[in-house]
Write an enzyme that holds these catalytic residues in place. Sequence first.
Site, short mmCIF file in Angstrom:
data_model
loop_
_atom_site.label_atom_id
_atom_site.label_comp_id
_atom_site.label_asym_id
_atom_site.label_seq_id
_atom_site.Cartn_x
_atom_site.Cartn_y
_atom_site.Cartn_z
N ASP A 1 0.87 -1.18 0.00
CA ASP A 1 0.00 0.00 0.00
C ASP A 1 0.90 1.22 0.00
O ASP A 1 2.06 1.15 0.40
CB ASP A 1 -0.93 0.02 1.23
CG ASP A 1 -2.20 0.84 0.97
OD1 ASP A 1 -3.25 0.24 0.74
OD2 ASP A 1 -2.12 2.09 0.98
N ASN B 1 -4.45 -4.37 -7.46
CA ASN B 1 -5.72 -3.88 -6.92
C ASN B 1 -5.69 -2.37 -6.68
O ASN B 1 -6.75 -1.73 -6.69
CB ASN B 1 -6.01 -4.62 -5.60
CG ASN B 1 -7.08 -3.94 -4.78
OD1 ASN B 1 -8.27 -4.08 -5.03
ND2 ASN B 1 -6.67 -3.14 -3.79
N TYR C 1 -11.32 7.97 -14.93
CA TYR C 1 -11.23 6.71 -14.18
C TYR C 1 -11.61 5.55 -15.10
O TYR C 1 -10.90 4.54 -15.20
CB TYR C 1 -12.18 6.79 -12.98
CG TYR C 1 -12.37 5.49 -12.23
CD1 TYR C 1 -11.35 4.97 -11.43
CD2 TYR C 1 -13.58 4.79 -12.30
CE1 TYR C 1 -11.54 3.79 -10.73
CE2 TYR C 1 -13.77 3.61 -11.60
CZ TYR C 1 -12.75 3.12 -10.82
OH TYR C 1 -12.93 1.94 -10.12
N LYS D 1 -9.43 2.29 -16.29
CA LYS D 1 -9.89 0.91 -16.06
C LYS D 1 -10.07 0.16 -17.39
O LYS D 1 -9.80 -1.04 -17.46
CB LYS D 1 -11.20 0.92 -15.25
CG LYS D 1 -11.03 1.38 -13.80
CD LYS D 1 -10.04 0.51 -13.04
CE LYS D 1 -10.13 0.65 -11.53
NZ LYS D 1 -8.98 0.00 -10.85
#
Length: 251
Positions: A37, A90, A162, A166
């Site tokens: 992270d 992710n 966004y 994606k």
Amino acid sequence: MFDLSNRIALVTGAGQGMGAGIARNLARQGARVVVNDLDANRAQNTVKQIQAAGGDASAAPFDVTHFDEVQVGVNQITENFGPIDILVNNAGNAGGGPTMELAQFREMPVSDWRRFIDVNLYGPANCAKAVLDGMCERGWGRIITISSGAGQTGLPMGIALYGAGKSGAIGFQRHLALEVARNGITVNTVALGLMANVGDEASLKGMAASQPTGRLGTPDDVGAAVIYLASDEASWVTGQVLGVNGGTFLP
Ligand SMILES: NC(=O)c1ccc[n+]([C@@H]2O[C@H](COP(=O)([O-])OP(=O)(O)OC[C@H]3O[C@@H](n4cnc5c(N)ncnc54)[C@H](O)[C@@H]3O)[C@@H](O)[C@H]2O)c1
């Protein structure tokens, strides 16, 4: 079935939300999980949760948008634990609700565009680049990227950049899947619908009621899909987009 013992898995953006759920699920199947992270404390929290449940995990905080940082991180993981078998891309931005950054394209400053592409497209590409040579040498690997229904269809609410990031990730994985298909490596995408971390209690209730299944998705819904794609059993599944969306988008 779906035994991941002796596999080393790197999950990016796993300090909270879906990533933490993916990390917990992979650990439950026996994988040694490396929790990435941007935020080191968040990564450490997920590590503690996994260890408390008897799993094997370590933290590796770095920014997936900078290739050099990713390469250093992956080298350290390889030195300390061994080569990465399973990469789960992710990390992403623009989830929803309080964290969702809605802006109609006409109102969005040009200076804001790049960060959506950086984390949602360059992030997966940077991480794939850093692990692929090792996977090819060993003849086994799994690359799984978390995308979104916003990458599969158009939506009017103000997530155009966004959605572009994606969609880009989906296009990237299709080509990559075929480039490495003879090396024992599969490359797949999981496209999520609306998840249960996207708003306050009242808005979540309304959103859940509008779903075909009457509920929003959970980290365990995503984790279960990732476990399958990461397994030996899924070796003939590559270049695919698996919708984990409760039936909200049916291509
Ligand atoms: N929540 C949803 O409804 C939803 C829907 C569709 C797709 N998705 C996608 O699922 C994934 C997870 O979503 P979430 O809701 O759990 O997100 P989240 O915002 O709750 O968590 C994302 C984590 O990624 C980390 N991160 C952000 N940028 C990073 C970077 N550059 N390097 C490393 N870590 C970074 C953050 O610190 C955070 O801990 C994302 O890719 C998101 O776009 C989510």
